[in-house]
Design a protein around this motif. Structure first.
Motif, PDB file in Angstrom:
ATOM      1  N   VAL A 215       0.902  -1.225  -0.058  1.00  0.00           N
ATOM      2  CA  VAL A 215       0.036  -0.182  -0.060  1.00  0.00           C
ATOM      3  C   VAL A 215       0.765   1.248  -0.135  1.00  0.00           C
ATOM      4  CG1 VAL A 215      -2.054  -1.084   0.992  1.00  0.00           C
ATOM      5  CG2 VAL A 215      -0.194  -0.210   2.566  1.00  0.00           C
ATOM      6  N   GLU A 216       0.219   2.379  -0.081  1.00  0.00           N
ATOM      7  CA  GLU A 216       1.170   3.669  -0.142  1.00  0.00           C
ATOM      8  C   GLU A 216       1.610   4.030   0.925  1.00  0.00           C
ATOM      9  OE1 GLU A 216      -2.343   5.092   2.122  1.00  0.00           O
ATOM     10  OE2 GLU A 216      -1.934   3.714   0.597  1.00  0.00           O
ATOM     11  N   ASP A 217       2.828   4.550   0.885  1.00  0.00           N
ATOM     12  CA  ASP A 217       3.535   5.379   2.058  1.00  0.00           C
ATOM     13  C   ASP A 217       3.965   6.817   1.580  1.00  0.00           C
ATOM     14  OD1 ASP A 217       5.667   5.082   0.313  1.00  0.00           O
ATOM     15  OD2 ASP A 217       6.944   3.738   1.542  1.00  0.00           O
ATOM     16  N   LEU A 218       3.000   7.524   0.552  1.00  0.00           N
ATOM     17  CA  LEU A 218       3.300   8.769   0.121  1.00  0.00           C
ATOM     18  C   LEU A 218       2.060   9.064  -0.911  1.00  0.00           C
ATOM     19  CD1 LEU A 218       4.783  11.264  -0.088  1.00  0.00           C
ATOM     20  CD2 LEU A 218       6.149  10.400  -2.154  1.00  0.00           C
ATOM     21  N   ALA A 219       1.371   9.977  -0.307  1.00  0.00           N
ATOM     22  CA  ALA A 219       0.068  10.338  -1.430  1.00  0.00           C
ATOM     23  C   ALA A 219       0.035  11.925  -1.298  1.00  0.00           C
ATOM     24  CB  ALA A 219      -1.102   9.749  -0.523  1.00  0.00           C
ATOM     25  N   ASN A 220      -0.386  12.369  -2.347  1.00  0.00           N
ATOM     26  CA  ASN A 220      -0.754  13.902  -2.728  1.00  0.00           C
ATOM     27  C   ASN A 220      -2.211  13.878  -3.138  1.00  0.00           C
ATOM     28  OD1 ASN A 220       2.005  16.082  -2.639  1.00  0.00           O
ATOM     29  ND2 ASN A 220       2.297  13.962  -2.162  1.00  0.00           N
ATOM     30  N   ALA A 221      -2.869  14.928  -2.572  1.00  0.00           N
ATOM     31  CA  ALA A 221      -4.339  14.947  -2.873  1.00  0.00           C
ATOM     32  C   ALA A 221      -4.837  16.558  -2.889  1.00  0.00           C
ATOM     33  CB  ALA A 221      -5.280  13.980  -2.146  1.00  0.00           C
ATOM     34  N   MET A 222      -5.577  16.848  -4.119  1.00  0.00           N
ATOM     35  CA  MET A 222      -6.241  17.976  -3.996  1.00  0.00           C
ATOM     36  C   MET A 222      -7.631  17.540  -3.752  1.00  0.00           C
ATOM     37  SD  MET A 222      -4.338  20.096  -7.241  1.00  0.00           S
ATOM     38  CE  MET A 222      -4.630  18.919  -8.235  1.00  0.00           C
ATOM     39  N   LEU A 223      -8.282  18.567  -2.940  1.00  0.00           N
ATOM     40  CA  LEU A 223      -9.860  18.525  -2.404  1.00  0.00           C
ATOM     41  C   LEU A 223     -10.394  19.663  -2.928  1.00  0.00           C
ATOM     42  CD1 LEU A 223      -8.239  16.447  -0.621  1.00  0.00           C
ATOM     43  CD2 LEU A 223      -9.959  17.110   1.036  1.00  0.00           C
ATOM     44  N   THR A 224     -11.439  19.568  -3.367  1.00  0.00           N
ATOM     45  CA  THR A 224     -12.654  20.538  -3.394  1.00  0.00           C
ATOM     46  C   THR A 224     -13.787  20.374  -2.513  1.00  0.00           C
ATOM     47  OG1 THR A 224     -12.104  20.760  -5.981  1.00  0.00           O
ATOM     48  CG2 THR A 224     -14.243  21.620  -5.100  1.00  0.00           C
ATOM     49  N   PHE A 225     -14.372  21.399  -1.768  1.00  0.00           N
ATOM     50  CA  PHE A 225     -15.344  21.270  -0.645  1.00  0.00           C
ATOM     51  C   PHE A 225     -16.469  21.675  -1.245  1.00  0.00           C
ATOM     52  CE2 PHE A 225     -11.420  21.274   1.816  1.00  0.00           C
ATOM     53  CZ  PHE A 225     -11.707  20.762   2.811  1.00  0.00           C
ATOM     54  N   GLU A 226     -17.752  21.329  -0.726  1.00  0.00           N
ATOM     55  CA  GLU A 226     -19.043  21.520  -1.253  1.00  0.00           C
ATOM     56  C   GLU A 226     -19.012  22.991  -1.099  1.00  0.00           C
ATOM     57  OE1 GLU A 226     -22.173  19.565   0.123  1.00  0.00           O
ATOM     58  OE2 GLU A 226     -21.267  17.492  -0.762  1.00  0.00           O
TER      59      GLU A 226
END
Length: 349
Positions: A215-226
């Motif tokens: 499984v991942e040991d590094l993650a990047n994410a961009m979020l958009t909130f409602e």
């Protein structure tokens, strides 16, 4: 007459189990009735070390123990549904260490079993129970930040290779379900959505960069909130040196940066509030790499709130339904990384 103390049973005798067991003696409402472990020698030794009245290596006997009112599940993630449903059927109130489960379907089965048996279900997200998190939550709710523009979470941790190799279930898709997002950064994601949610969609990339795990040991994410706010998540168990995590909230009328693990406010600057905090004395970026050394007071507060909620006849702050919100975000991140597309939380739920 209200019960003065509640009997607690504990399943799972690893790191999370130790965390809870160390807090029981500090709480007036808890009798540590019994622990359960498949290995009788380990279960007996754990009971003796942490003060359980008795121990079980037979799960059916644990479920049937008449003195257990609440059972805390600290077993591998993918075993939660099996154990929680059996405990609910036995009439025990269920407390699950995050995550509730590794799929939404299995998590939902726990929620349904507890509802059908009229027992409470709570999930441990202890970072909600610090003064810094509550201060930010209340200020956002009151509109003191103005319009929220950005909510970020930075969880740049490090785990030794032995963290995964010493426990066969860690780092596996089958039993852990995910890596740094599922087991570490889920706490910060919970804070993000609790303070400024709901989240509408995510776009992400995950990878296994350092450890020999599935499984991942590094993650990047961009979020958009409602609400239209945006957000960034950086999650890692492979950065050196390890750094203290932080959640950042930015609005049109001010900003705040805080750490939920240590309950520290790093920045507080709101136009309508004369109080200002900017990098308090003694602040250090570096953090421990030993998960046994993190503060445990928030776990105690989390457990106390669960007991208080039961006494008052209300839901605890983190019900199964509430815990699903962060899991939906994490599963959407995994799907986005797999497909290379923006994923709507509604499509995951």
């Amino acid at each position: 007459m209200k019960k003065q103390k509640f009997g607690f049973g504990l399943m799972g005798l690893g790191m999370a189990g130790v965390t809870h067991a160390t807090q029981f003696p500090e709480m007036d409402d808890i009798d540590f009735v019994a622990c359960y472990g498949r290995n009788p020698d380990k279960a007996k030794a754990f009971a003796e070390q942490y003060g359980a009245t008795r121990w079980h290596s037979d799960f059916e006997a644990f479920c049937a123990d008449p003195d257990i009112d609440f059972a805390i599940l600290c077993t591998p993630n993918a075993t939660h549904a099996e154990y929680a449903i059996a405990l609910a059927n036995a009439g025990k109130h269920v407390i699950v260490e995050k995550p509730l489960e590794i799929t939404l379907e299995r998590a939902q089965s726990i929620i349904e079993a507890c509802a059908a048996n009229n027992v409470s279900l709570s999930v441990i997200y202890q970072m909600r129970f610090g003064t810094a998190a509550r201060k930010v939550k209340d200020a956002v709710a009151a509109g003191h930040f103005g319009k929220i523009l950005q909510v970020d979470a930075y969880d740049k941790a490090f785990r030794e290779r032995t963290y995964y190799s010493n426990d066969a279930w860690r780092g596996t898709r089958e039993f852990e379900g995910g890596g740094t997002l599922t087991t570490q950064t889920t706490h910060l994601i919970d804070l993000m959505q609790w303070i400024a949610g709901p989240v509408d969609s995510v776009f992400a990339k995950c990878r296994t960069a350092y450890h020999d795990i599935e499984v991942e040991d590094l993650a990047n994410a961009m979020l958009t909130f409602e609400s239209g706010a945006m957000g960034v998540i950086v999650s890692s168990t492979c950065f050196q040196p390890a750094m203290k995590s932080r959640v950042e909230i930015h609005g049109t009328e001010g900003s705040a940066i805080f750490n939920g693990e240590y309950d520290e406010m790093y920045l507080w600057d709101i136009a309508s509030d004369p109080e200002k905090i900017d990098a308090p004395d003694g602040f250090r970026f570096r953090d421990t790499t030993n998960p046994y050394l993190f503060p445990m007071e928030r776990h105690r507060a989390n457990l106390q709130e669960i007991i208080d909620a039961y006494r008052e006849g209300r839901d605890s702050m983190v019900t199964g339904v509430e815990a699903l919100k962060s899991e939906e975000i994490i599963l959407a991140i995994y799907e986005s990384s797999r497909t290379g597309t923006v994923v709507s939380i509604r499509d995951t739920a």
